[in-house]
Structures are given as structure tokens and as C-alpha cells.
Design a protein around this motif. Structure first.
Motif, PDB file in Angstrom:
ATOM      1  N   VAL A  15     -13.729   3.168 -18.269  1.00 54.34           N
ATOM      2  CA  VAL A  15     -12.707   2.336 -17.629  1.00 54.34           C
ATOM      3  C   VAL A  15     -11.683   3.315 -17.050  1.00 54.34           C
ATOM      4  CG1 VAL A  15     -10.942   0.568 -17.914  1.00 54.34           C
ATOM      5  CG2 VAL A  15     -13.068   0.430 -19.232  1.00 54.34           C
ATOM      6  N   SER A  16     -11.692   3.459 -15.721  1.00 57.29           N
ATOM      7  CA  SER A  16     -10.882   4.506 -15.092  1.00 57.29           C
ATOM      8  C   SER A  16      -9.438   4.087 -14.898  1.00 57.29           C
ATOM      9  CB  SER A  16     -11.470   4.888 -13.733  1.00 57.29           C
ATOM     10  OG  SER A  16     -12.840   5.190 -13.837  1.00 57.29           O
ATOM     11  N   GLY A  17      -9.208   2.784 -14.659  1.00 60.66           N
ATOM     12  CA  GLY A  17      -7.845   2.308 -14.452  1.00 60.66           C
ATOM     13  C   GLY A  17      -7.773   1.291 -13.334  1.00 60.66           C
ATOM     14  N   GLN A  18      -6.530   0.967 -12.947  1.00 61.80           N
ATOM     15  CA  GLN A  18      -6.314  -0.110 -11.985  1.00 61.80           C
ATOM     16  C   GLN A  18      -6.274   0.404 -10.550  1.00 61.80           C
ATOM     17  OE1 GLN A  18      -2.921  -2.471 -13.309  1.00 61.80           O
ATOM     18  NE2 GLN A  18      -3.505  -2.119 -15.456  1.00 61.80           N
ATOM     19  N   ALA A  19      -7.143  -0.139  -9.733  1.00 56.26           N
ATOM     20  CA  ALA A  19      -7.154   0.217  -8.316  1.00 56.26           C
ATOM     21  C   ALA A  19      -6.106  -0.605  -7.588  1.00 56.26           C
ATOM     22  CB  ALA A  19      -8.531  -0.061  -7.725  1.00 56.26           C
ATOM     23  N   ALA A  52      -3.960   2.474 -16.947  1.00 61.01           N
ATOM     24  CA  ALA A  52      -3.569   3.473 -15.937  1.00 61.01           C
ATOM     25  C   ALA A  52      -3.549   2.815 -14.566  1.00 61.01           C
ATOM     26  CB  ALA A  52      -4.553   4.639 -15.960  1.00 61.01           C
ATOM     27  N   LYS A  53      -2.413   2.955 -13.854  1.00 65.19           N
ATOM     28  CA  LYS A  53      -2.274   2.271 -12.565  1.00 65.19           C
ATOM     29  C   LYS A  53      -2.188   3.271 -11.426  1.00 65.19           C
ATOM     30  CE  LYS A  53       0.472  -1.206 -14.938  1.00 65.19           C
ATOM     31  NZ  LYS A  53       0.682  -0.342 -16.150  1.00 65.19           N
ATOM     32  N   ALA A  54      -3.135   3.204 -10.525  1.00 64.94           N
ATOM     33  CA  ALA A  54      -3.151   4.119  -9.381  1.00 64.94           C
ATOM     34  C   ALA A  54      -1.857   4.026  -8.587  1.00 64.94           C
ATOM     35  CB  ALA A  54      -4.344   3.795  -8.476  1.00 64.94           C
ATOM     36  N   VAL A  55      -1.357   2.810  -8.425  1.00 59.89           N
ATOM     37  CA  VAL A  55      -0.224   2.610  -7.514  1.00 59.89           C
ATOM     38  C   VAL A  55       0.988   3.444  -7.930  1.00 59.89           C
ATOM     39  CG1 VAL A  55       0.839   0.592  -8.653  1.00 59.89           C
ATOM     40  CG2 VAL A  55       0.926   0.808  -6.140  1.00 59.89           C
ATOM     41  N   LEU A  56       1.161   3.660  -9.242  1.00 61.45           N
ATOM     42  CA  LEU A  56       2.312   4.422  -9.738  1.00 61.45           C
ATOM     43  C   LEU A  56       2.254   5.887  -9.332  1.00 61.45           C
ATOM     44  CD1 LEU A  56       2.573   3.244 -13.472  1.00 61.45           C
ATOM     45  CD2 LEU A  56       3.628   2.246 -11.450  1.00 61.45           C
ATOM     46  N   THR A  94     -11.086   4.790  -1.824  1.00 58.96           N
ATOM     47  CA  THR A  94     -10.541   6.119  -1.531  1.00 58.96           C
ATOM     48  C   THR A  94      -9.819   6.639  -2.764  1.00 58.96           C
ATOM     49  OG1 THR A  94      -8.268   5.549  -0.886  1.00 58.96           O
ATOM     50  CG2 THR A  94      -9.957   5.252   0.800  1.00 58.96           C
ATOM     51  N   ARG A  95      -9.313   7.892  -2.651  1.00 60.22           N
ATOM     52  CA  ARG A  95      -8.368   8.427  -3.641  1.00 60.22           C
ATOM     53  C   ARG A  95      -7.088   8.817  -2.920  1.00 60.22           C
ATOM     54  NH1 ARG A  95     -13.299  11.406  -5.815  1.00 60.22           N
ATOM     55  NH2 ARG A  95     -14.520   9.536  -5.647  1.00 60.22           N
ATOM     56  N   LEU A  96      -6.837   8.176  -1.820  1.00 59.71           N
ATOM     57  CA  LEU A  96      -5.692   8.561  -1.007  1.00 59.71           C
ATOM     58  C   LEU A  96      -4.390   8.428  -1.802  1.00 59.71           C
ATOM     59  CD1 LEU A  96      -5.500   9.596   1.857  1.00 59.71           C
ATOM     60  CD2 LEU A  96      -5.066   7.276   2.626  1.00 59.71           C
ATOM     61  N   GLY A  97      -3.553   9.450  -1.701  1.00 58.80           N
ATOM     62  CA  GLY A  97      -2.290   9.467  -2.420  1.00 58.80           C
ATOM     63  C   GLY A  97      -2.413  10.022  -3.827  1.00 58.80           C
ATOM     64  N   LEU A  98      -3.657  10.141  -4.320  1.00 55.83           N
ATOM     65  CA  LEU A  98      -3.871  10.620  -5.693  1.00 55.83           C
ATOM     66  C   LEU A  98      -4.378  12.056  -5.717  1.00 55.83           C
ATOM     67  CD1 LEU A  98      -5.633   7.457  -7.207  1.00 55.83           C
ATOM     68  CD2 LEU A  98      -3.187   7.990  -7.153  1.00 55.83           C
ATOM     69  N   THR A  99      -4.549  12.646  -4.560  1.00 54.51           N
ATOM     70  CA  THR A  99      -5.025  14.029  -4.470  1.00 54.51           C
ATOM     71  C   THR A  99      -4.458  14.647  -3.198  1.00 54.51           C
ATOM     72  OG1 THR A  99      -6.970  15.438  -4.217  1.00 54.51           O
ATOM     73  CG2 THR A  99      -7.146  13.221  -3.325  1.00 54.51           C
ATOM     74  N   GLU A 100      -4.236  15.951  -3.254  1.00 53.51           N
ATOM     75  CA  GLU A 100      -3.750  16.605  -2.046  1.00 53.51           C
ATOM     76  C   GLU A 100      -4.732  17.694  -1.605  1.00 53.51           C
ATOM     77  OE1 GLU A 100      -1.171  15.147  -0.750  1.00 53.51           O
ATOM     78  OE2 GLU A 100      -0.680  16.433   0.937  1.00 53.51           O
ATOM     79  N   PRO A 108      -0.643  -4.397  -6.025  1.00 53.10           N
ATOM     80  CA  PRO A 108      -0.610  -3.200  -6.867  1.00 53.10           C
ATOM     81  C   PRO A 108      -1.832  -3.077  -7.787  1.00 53.10           C
ATOM     82  CG  PRO A 108       1.402  -4.503  -7.137  1.00 53.10           C
ATOM     83  CD  PRO A 108       0.513  -5.277  -6.234  1.00 53.10           C
ATOM     84  N   THR A 109      -2.294  -4.206  -8.328  1.00 54.83           N
ATOM     85  CA  THR A 109      -3.534  -4.166  -9.116  1.00 54.83           C
ATOM     86  C   THR A 109      -4.509  -5.120  -8.452  1.00 54.83           C
ATOM     87  OG1 THR A 109      -2.414  -3.650 -11.178  1.00 54.83           O
ATOM     88  CG2 THR A 109      -4.614  -4.614 -11.347  1.00 54.83           C
ATOM     89  N   VAL A 110      -5.500  -4.540  -7.798  1.00 50.38           N
ATOM     90  CA  VAL A 110      -6.408  -5.377  -7.020  1.00 50.38           C
ATOM     91  C   VAL A 110      -7.761  -5.476  -7.715  1.00 50.38           C
ATOM     92  CG1 VAL A 110      -7.398  -3.604  -5.507  1.00 50.38           C
ATOM     93  CG2 VAL A 110      -6.939  -5.881  -4.601  1.00 50.38           C
ATOM     94  N   ALA A 111      -8.040  -4.493  -8.605  1.00 49.29           N
ATOM     95  CA  ALA A 111      -9.302  -4.499  -9.354  1.00 49.29           C
ATOM     96  C   ALA A 111      -9.208  -3.494 -10.485  1.00 49.29           C
ATOM     97  CB  ALA A 111     -10.470  -4.126  -8.438  1.00 49.29           C
TER      98      ALA A 111
END
Lengths: 477, 439
Positions: free
Chosen positions: B152-156, B119-123, B93-99, B173-176
Motif C-alpha cells: 500500500v504505497s499511499g494516497q494518489a 501517506a498523502k502524495a498531495v502534501l 505520474t510522480r510529478l512534484g514528488l521527484t526532481e 487531494p485523495t483520488v485513489a
């Protein structure tokens, strides 16, 4: 490359057409089915008799002639063929927008029907039998739409439902404004700015068209009555755009308007009142639930999505209970697809309205059958399982509102145009034919200069992109 | 302790109210004890318990079974006629990263440049996104949220869909490491043969080849960087290399400690991704995977899991069978390939159960469909000790339903995330209630 694709298309088309064996002459009996009529409840263990493409009898006690072909549908469910009141399938032009002007009432989708679009077959495989092929939403007043029966294997002309009332697309809000704004989120650089840029301007664009159209109509009316009086008047100049506007004023061209937010829904109804016409159906109408009473009072229908939201600002207040609230307030409501994906599973979209809005089961079924037929003015012909109507029917292996249901067979006017069993049987033969064609083409290609021609995406935005349903961020790649 | 939590809750509530007036509040109570009694319990990893109890304490499942002794202090939920399932997991998903899709300012998905391993998605996850309560509506309790769109898009991250802070939400926080295999074929969806002819197609292939080279070069740099760092740790007399955040973030990737989540859709792209992983000893998960069935035996042989979906996408090629995407999961299952489902979206995460259900309508056994949104994603992303099934010791991420959670007409009656009851209202239910009763 183009040749290969074309040859392949033909081969596949030929394969599909082969299944479409004619059913129209003989009798067909579907028996022992659970029949969800969409008009008069569900018949357990019932039968449907079809002759000459029409339903001649439906009920518990139906008798067929000795030569009738019989389908035993024990354990199966039969519904009317689904009607998609908002589609862009089978259009030659993927953009579906005449975007150079904000009033393009003269253009007609019936002139660009592509009868070879594979989405036609895919949608039949999801039980959809009728679509409203609409112009795009880049224009305040867009082009004229066309209603098609998905007769896969027939020509465009044969697919067009000739006796359906004529309809025209309007569009309000973000899409028609977009070409008036430099800050186009979809990167519309290099295009000249086009009026309007605001919802105020959209309203005035429409008012101006009707002001002009009314004068034009009066000119012609005066001309016609002078002729009737035996005078020899000068014929006014023919204007195809204003002809369409005049037809709206005369009630001969039904308005289907794309819209999102509550104020623009109210706006269009007030403009319609001012010029003495009616908004026939609001399309998308994601905030219809906020002004459902006003829509019902005007007599406007609403054709919406089940659960789409948040893809653009004007879709941020969209809720999955929209259809339910509109219907509860007396608005004739349908669920449409506006997408080649959703058009294959309209029945699932209807099922969601039960969950999110407590809609009774038969009403939910009507959202994708009879109500859509009413919105297109074709409910005397299709949209429910009743005697005298077209035999547009779907056979499911389970209750259509179960996630585990699958379409087994789809009939259009009595013709079996999708049959899952036959589809699966045919796959090996198609694969072999494809392989042979590719090998033949490779041999020829080896003797020729490589083609410089490349399939390029259309330079304009597709309707899905314009409307944000397939906003780039939703793309998988 | 209790008082402090209440105060935090109050301040947080005020903040949330400032951010948006209709956002559902994260769960308030912590460290509480609950018992769901007399319910059917679908544990997913064990046998179905026709009538039993789930005992929850301090965020965890402490016991599950037909007979469970629960202290009188536990809050009891009457489960008669209801079923308990593990919360569902959306594997992409991109949940939390887009509104709002079309509003650029609300997008935090795609960073600039080819290499964003740091780049970390969780942040960037917005805990108070209006999309989160909507995503929970049909039983999803955890998701992979991932940067997208670059080599390389970043950390999922694997996150739970409840929490006052992103730290609280993070399962891992970093799963892949999210990567995208360069697209080698011309044309888009529905396109025919990008395979031969045409200068533009040739250019695209050449560009893709160069990108693959660049990626392998970067991975090699990361290995060298890691080796140098290791050597210097043992022998401080060695010269120090300047710190490089991009390479630093790739160290666990080249060591195979975290998997690469590689977007690859066509047969050629999937094979290419496997080749890169083989050469560089990466732990690979393929996502997108439109044509995974064409590579099934290779995927099985190398034990590479795939994330498929949306199952409801229109088939990629115009001569694909009409049900190619509906039936793909069943075919992968038969071939012995590990898989899980994704919505690949943010606003439509609530439709995850229907992805799995549709696959079941087209041949996937129902229990496999359920596993592919619960325990399989937990296993694939290495969090199966924490979530994914109803077992003692796991986090209490549960749903209590009035039926099969993959069915449209089923309703979620209760939801627990980390042992806390979750508010099931959302922007949608609140707007519905407001206008349904409009005078």
C-alpha cells in the motif's frame, strides 16, 4: 526452464527467418512513393530501383526490367533506413562494461554480438537498419565498438559491417567517477574503490593512458624503422590496450565519447589537442548547445537525445533544443537511442527536433540517417537514398514525422526483413507452435526433477541502469 | 482584493525566485474574464464546433458555442486558425514528488513499510518543481501524482499543473489509494516463463502469497475498525479503540468510496488484483496493465478501468508481438474495456499526447485516443464534473493549439488552468533562448 526458452527462441527465430526471403539476386522496383532522400530533397511520386542489394536508380523516371518485382507505394513514404549511433542492442553481455579498470581499450564489442536478440527484429519494425553497438560508460576509456547491419536471421559475423572504421568508447563525468565514490546512488557496495573519483581524475586517467600510449607507439615505430633499415632490433612487448591507444594517435581508431556537461566537453577537446588527435563524436553531449561553437571549431560531431533530461544531476540542464543549436553552429548532429525502446522510433525523435528547435525537415531526417552515417564513417555506403548506396530503406504508411505514421516494410541491403502484413499473418502459427512446445516441455518436465537453475539478473548494473535512463524510479515495477 | 492578490503574487514570486532562478511563475491574475473567439472548438463530449467562442469567467467555462454573448470587459483571444481542446490529463505520474532521478534526496515517492495508506502524495508535491512547466509544454494541464513501490504505497492525488500552493493545485487531494499487487513471477522484463520450476521462483510465489494474505488481513482490520467506530458513534458507552492512522485512511477504501489504484501487469497479477477487489468489495482501477488484453473480457464484465502506458515500453515477453504495447489500447477499445493513458513518469509527462497518438497509429480511433487523455481519465477518477471536456460549468482547463494536439509538430499557443492564463516558458525554453543567441 533454460531449455524451454532456448527452444522457443529457435522456433521464433526460424519463423522470422522464413520471411527474410532473398531479394539480392533479382530487381526490385518501389514506385509511386514520396521519397525522402535525406541528401537531395523529397521526390513526389518517385521510384527506386534496387539490384543486388544496392540502389541503382532513384527519381521520377526510373525503368525496371520485365522481371523486376514491383511494390506499388502509392500514398506511402520512403526514407533511408535509420542509423542508431548509440546502441547496446545485440550484446551478449547486458552490462556492456568491463568495469574493473578505468581504461579497458583492449576489449571489443565485436566479440560479444548476440544475433538472437529479439530487439533486433523490434528495431527493424521501427525502420532501424544500422546500429553502433557500443561499450558501456563505466570507464574513462572503454572498449571498442562495432557497427552492425540489423540482418535478422543472419549470424553475428554477417551482421558486422566489416568495412566500417573502427571506433572506441570514452566516458566522462558521473559514470566513470562512480566506482571511485562510496556514496553510489545505485548501491555499489562491496566493490573496491577505483580511481578516478572526480572529473579532474577522469582527465588525468585519459592523459596518463595517452602518455603511455605515445611512448609505446614510438617504441614500435622505432622498431619498425630499424627493421626497414635491415637491422635486427628486439621486438617490443605487445600490449593490446596500448595498441588501441596508439591507433587513436595514428587516426585509425575514432573516439566516440560519452559526456554530459559543458566543461568536460571542453576538457576532452583540450586533451585531444595536447596529444594531437581529434574527438570524432561526442555521445549524449546534453550540454553541447552551450559549447557548440567550440565543438564545431574542433571538428567534433554530436550525437544526442531528443528530449531526455533530469534522470541524473548532469542531465538537469539538458534541453530538447540541443540538437538544433548544435546543428545551427555547424556540428554534424545525430539523434540516437541508447535504449531498446527509442531505437524503434528514431523518426519520432527526429520529429521532436522540428518542434523544439525549428529544424528544417530534411535536416531532422538527417539526424537519424545521413549524419549518423557520417559519425560512423559509413556515409559512402548508407544513410541516404542515392544511387550506388546500400538499399537500406523504410516504407511508411504516412509522413514519418506524423504521430500516426507506422512502418510497413524495412529493407536491409535490398532484403525485406520486416513486413507488417506478413508479421500479422504469422502470429497465429507462432502461437500454435509455442503452445505445442510448452506442452511437450511440460510432459518432459513432469518426469524430471525440477530444475534448480533460475534465470538471475546480471550481477552488474546494465548500461541503462548505470546511466540512469532506467533508474529504478522510472521502472513501472 | 486585487491589491492583495498582487502582493501575494509578489511575495510568492520572490520565494519562487529563491527556490530557483529559472522556474516559470504560476499564473498571476484571478477572477478575470476571457473569450477565445472564432476558434475551432473540440469539446470532446459534444460535437466539434467549427467556429465558435469559449467564454471563461472566474475560473470556469461559462459558455461555449457558435454564438456566445461576451461582455466587452472580457479579454479577447483571437482564435482564428486555432483550435481549442480541453487540457490533457496524465493518469499516472510522480510529478512534484521527484526532481532529479539519481539524487535520492529529491525522491518523495516510496515510504518505508508495507502499509502506507496514510501517506498523502498531495502534501509532498513541490509546486515549484522545474519539471512542472516542462510537463505542461505539450498541453497537459492535470495529472495523477502517486506514491509508488509498496504493497500500500499511499494516497494518489489529482492535481492541476499550476498554483502557488498544493491546496490550490489539488483537483482532488485523495483520488485513489495506490497499491501494488505483489509480483509473483520471476525474472524481469523480457523474461520468459516465471511460471514453472526453480526454487527461487517458488520462494517468490510464496512470498507474494503471504503478502496478498497480509493485505487482506489489513483490509479486514480496517473493516472491523470502521464498524467499531460506527458502533461507538451510535452508542458512546462502547469502549473506545485507540486511533490508528493506517486503518483510518483505509476506511473510505473498504467502503468503496475511493478506488484502489492497483499496479498489476501480468495476466496472473491482474486476475489476482480482481480477486482481492471482489472479495473485499473494493472499487478497482488497474494500472500498468501490460497484459490487460489477456483479461479483457473479465475487465469488461466487471467494468474495471485500466491505466495503460507507457505505450512505448518494449514488450514484456520476448515472444510478444512487436507492437503489443502500441496496439493494446485498440484491442481494449474493441473489447469494450475502459482505459486511459499514463506516462508513469515525471520528466516525460510532456510526451503524454504521443502515447495516445501512437495507440492511434496502431488502430485506436483518433477521437478515442483524445478521449483517453481527457474525459476518460476524468471519469475513471471521478472528477468528470470538474475537468476533462469543454462544457459550461467545468473548470477552464484549456489549450489553444495550431493543430491536432497529438501531433509532434503542433504548438500550444495558449493554456488556461482554472481560468488563468499559464506561462508556457520553462527551464528548457529559457536555456534554449539564452544559448541560441550566445555570441
Amino acid at each position: 526452464m533454460r531449455t524451454i526458452r532456448f527452444t522457443l527462441c529457435l522456433a521464433i527465430l526460424a519463423a522470422f527467418t522464413a520471411v527474410a526471403y532473398a531479394q539480392q539476386s533479382g530487381e526490385l522496383l518501389i514506385k509511386n512513393a514520396t521519397i525522402m532522400t535525406a541528401s537531395h530533397g523529397t521526390i513526389e511520386n518517385g521510384s527506386i530501383l534496387i539490384r543486388n542489394g544496392k540502389i541503382v536508380s532513384v527519381g521520377k523516371n526510373v525503368t525496371a526490367g520485365p522481371n523486376a518485382q514491383v511494390i506499388d507505394a502509392t500514398g506511402m513514404y520512403v526514407t533511408p533506413g535509420f542509423i542508431d549511433a548509440h546502441s547496446h542492442t545485440a550484446s551478449e553481455d547486458p552490462s556492456v562494461n568491463e568495469g574493473t579498470v578505468s581504461v579497458s581499450a583492449m576489449v571489443r564489442m565485436r566479440d560479444v554480438v548476440n544475433d538472437r536478440d529479439p530487439n533486433i527484429y523490434r528495431q527493424l519494425a521501427g525502420g532501424t537498419t544500422t546500429i553502433h553497438l557500443m561499450h558501456g560508460s563505466a570507464n574513462s576509456i572503454g572498449g571498442q565498438n562495432v557497427v552492425l547491419k540489423l540482418k535478422w536471421g543472419s549470424t553475428a559475423e554477417e551482421m558486422i559491417l566489416q568495412d566500417a572504421p573502427r571506433t572506441i568508447k570514452f566516458a566522462l563525468g558521473e559514470n566513470p567517477k562512480r566506482q571511485g565514490n562510496q556514496a553510489n546512488p545505485f548501491g555499489g557496495t562491496g566493490r573496491p574503490l577505483r580511481y578516478p573519483a572526480t572529473r579532474m581524475g577522469v582527465a588525468e586517467t585519459i592523459r596518463e593512458a595517452f602518455t603511455e600510449g605515445r611512448e609505446y607507439m614510438h617504441e614500435w615505430d622505432a622498431y619498425e624503422s630499424a627493421k626497414k633499415r635491415g637491422e635486427n632490433p628486439l621486438q617490443p612487448r605487445r600490449d593490446l590496450k596500448l595498441d588501441a591507444i596508439a591507433d587513436i594517435l595514428r587516426g585509425k581508431l575514432l573516439v566516440h565519447s560519452h559526456c554530459y556537461v559543458a566543461p568536460e566537453i571542453l576538457m576532452l577537446m583540450s586533451v585531444a589537442d595536447e596529444f594531437g588527435w581529434k574527438v570524432h563524436t561526442f555521445q549524449h553531449v546534453l550540454e553541447g548547445y552551450k559549447v557548440a561553437k567550440e565543438m564545431a571549431a574542433h571538428g567534433a560531431a554530436g550525437s544526442t537525445f531528443s528530449d531526455w533530461w533530469a534522470y541524473k544531476m548532469e542531465a538537469f540542464d539538458a534541453i530538447p533544443g540541443n540538437a538544433a543549436i548544435m546543428a545551427r553552429n555547424g556540428v554534424v548532429t545525430s539523434i540516437n537511442s541508447d535504449s531498446a525502446d527509442l531505437a524503434r522510433r528514431l523518426y519520432q525523435e527526429a520529429a521532436k527536433t522540428i518542434k523544439y528547435g525549428n529544424v528544417p525537415e530534411e535536416e531532422a531526417l538527417r539526424f537519424v540517417t545521413l549524419n549518423a552515417a557520417k559519425q560512423l564513417g559509413i556515409d559512402r555506403r548508407t544513410g541516404s537514398i542515392d544511387e550506388g548506396k546500400d538499399a537500406d530503406l523504410v516504407i511508411f504508411n504516412a509522413h514519418p514525422f506524423s504521430i500516426y505514421a507506422r512502418v510497413e516494410k524495412t529493407f536491409v541491403e535490398g532484403e525485406l526483413l520486416f513486413d507488417r502484413e506478413k508479421d500479422i499473418q504469422r502470429r497465429d502459427a507462432i502461437a500454435r507452435e509455442k503452445k505445442a512446445l510448452i506442452e511437450a516441455e511440460r510432459r518432459t518436465a513432469g518426469q524430471q526433477q525440477p530444475s534448480q537453475q533460475m534465470e538471475t539478473p546480471p550481477p552488474t548494473l546494465t548500461e541503462e541502469e548505470l546511466d540512469g535512463h532506467r533508474h529504478p524510479e522510472r521502472r513501472k515495477n | 482584493m486585487n491589491l492583495k492578490i498582487r502582493m501575494n503574487a509578489a511575495t510568492g514570486g520572490l520565494l519562487a525566485a529563491l527556490v530557483s532562478c529559472i522556474c516559470a511563475l504560476p499564473a498571476l491574475a484571478q477572477n478575470s474574464e476571457y473569450a477565445i473567439k472564432d476558434a475551432k472548438i473540440v469539446t470532446v463530449t459534444g460535437a466539434v464546433i467549427a467556429r465558435g467562442t469559449v467564454h471563461i469567467k472566474d475560473g470556469k467555462i461559462v459558455a461555449v458555442g457558435e454564438r456566445v454573448n461576451v461582455p466587452g470587459t472580457a479579454k479577447v483571444i483571437d482564435g482564428r486558425g486555432l483550435s481549442v481542446y480541453p487540457g490533457m490529463i496524465d493518469s499516472g505520474t510522480r510529478l512534484g514528488l521527484t526532481e532529479v532521478g539519481s539524487v535520492q534526496e529529491t525522491q518523495d515517492i516510496t515510504e518505508l513499510g508495507d502499509f502506507n495508506s496514510n501517506a498523502k502524495a498531495v502534501l509532498a508535491v513541490n509546486m515549484h518543481s522545474e519539471l512542472i512547466p516542462v510537463a505542461r509544454a505539450n498541453g497537459v494541464t492535470s495529472v495523477i501524482t502517486s506514491p509508488r513501490g509498496r504493497l500500500v504505497s499511499g494516497q494518489a492525488a489529482m492535481i492541476n499543473l499550476d498554483g502557488w500552493t498544493w491546496q490550490e493545485m489539488a483537483v482532488k487531494p485523495t483520488v485513489a489509494m495506490a497499491m501494488e499487487y505483489p509480483r509473483a513471477s520471476g525474472g524481469g522484463r523480457g523474461g520468459g516463463f516465471g511460471g514453472f520450476g526453480g526454487q527461487a521462483a517458488g520462494n517468490q510465489r510464496e512470498q507474494a502469497r503471504r503478502q496478498v494474505e497480509a493485505l487482506e488481513k489489513k483490509l479486514e482490520e480496517a473493516r472491523n475498525y470502521a464498524n467499531a467506530k460506527e458502533a461507538r458513534a451510535k452508542d458512546p458507552s462502547l469502549p473506545a479503540r485507540p486511533a490508528d492512522l493506517v486503518l483510518e485512511a483505509l476506511i473510505p477504501v473498504v467502503r468503496g468510496e475511493i478506488p484502489v489504484l492497483m499496479t498489476a501487469n501480468t495476466e496472473a497479477e491482474i486476475k489476482g488484483a480482481i480477486e482481492i477487489a471482489d472479495k473485499n468489495k473494493l472499487k478497482l482501477i488497474i494500472t500498468g496493465a501490460d497484459e490487460a488484453v489477456k483479461v479483457a473480457s473479465l475487465l469488461k464484465e466487471k467494468n474495471i478501468p485500466v491505466i495503460i502506458g507507457p505505450v512505448t515500453e518494449v514488450p514484456r515477453r520476448e515472444d510478444d508481438p512487436y507492437d503489443r504495447n502500441f496496439a493494446q489500447a485498440a484491442e481494449l477499445h474493441k473489447a469494450g474495456v475502459r482505459f486511459a493513458f499514463q506516462t508513469s513518469d515525471a520528466a516525460y509527462v510532456r510526451n503524454l499526447p504521443y502515447q495516445a497518438g501512437t495507440a492511434a497509429a496502431f488502430g485506436l480511433p483518433k477521437d478515442e485516443a483524445l478521449k483517453a487523455v481527457t474525459i476518460y481519465p476524468a471519469q475513471i477518477f471521478g472528477v468528470d464534473k470538474m475537468i476533462g471536456s469543454i462544457e459550461a460549468g467545468k473548470a477552464a482547463n484549456l489549450i489553444v493549439t495550431d493543430g491536432d494536439p497529438l501531433e509532434f509538430r503542433t504548438n500550444i499557443k495558449h493554456m488556461f488552468i482554472n481560468g488563468r492564463p499559464v506561462d508556457l516558458s520553462s527551464r528548457h525554453t529559457k536555456l534554449y533562448d539564452k544559448f541560441n543567441t550566445r555570441p
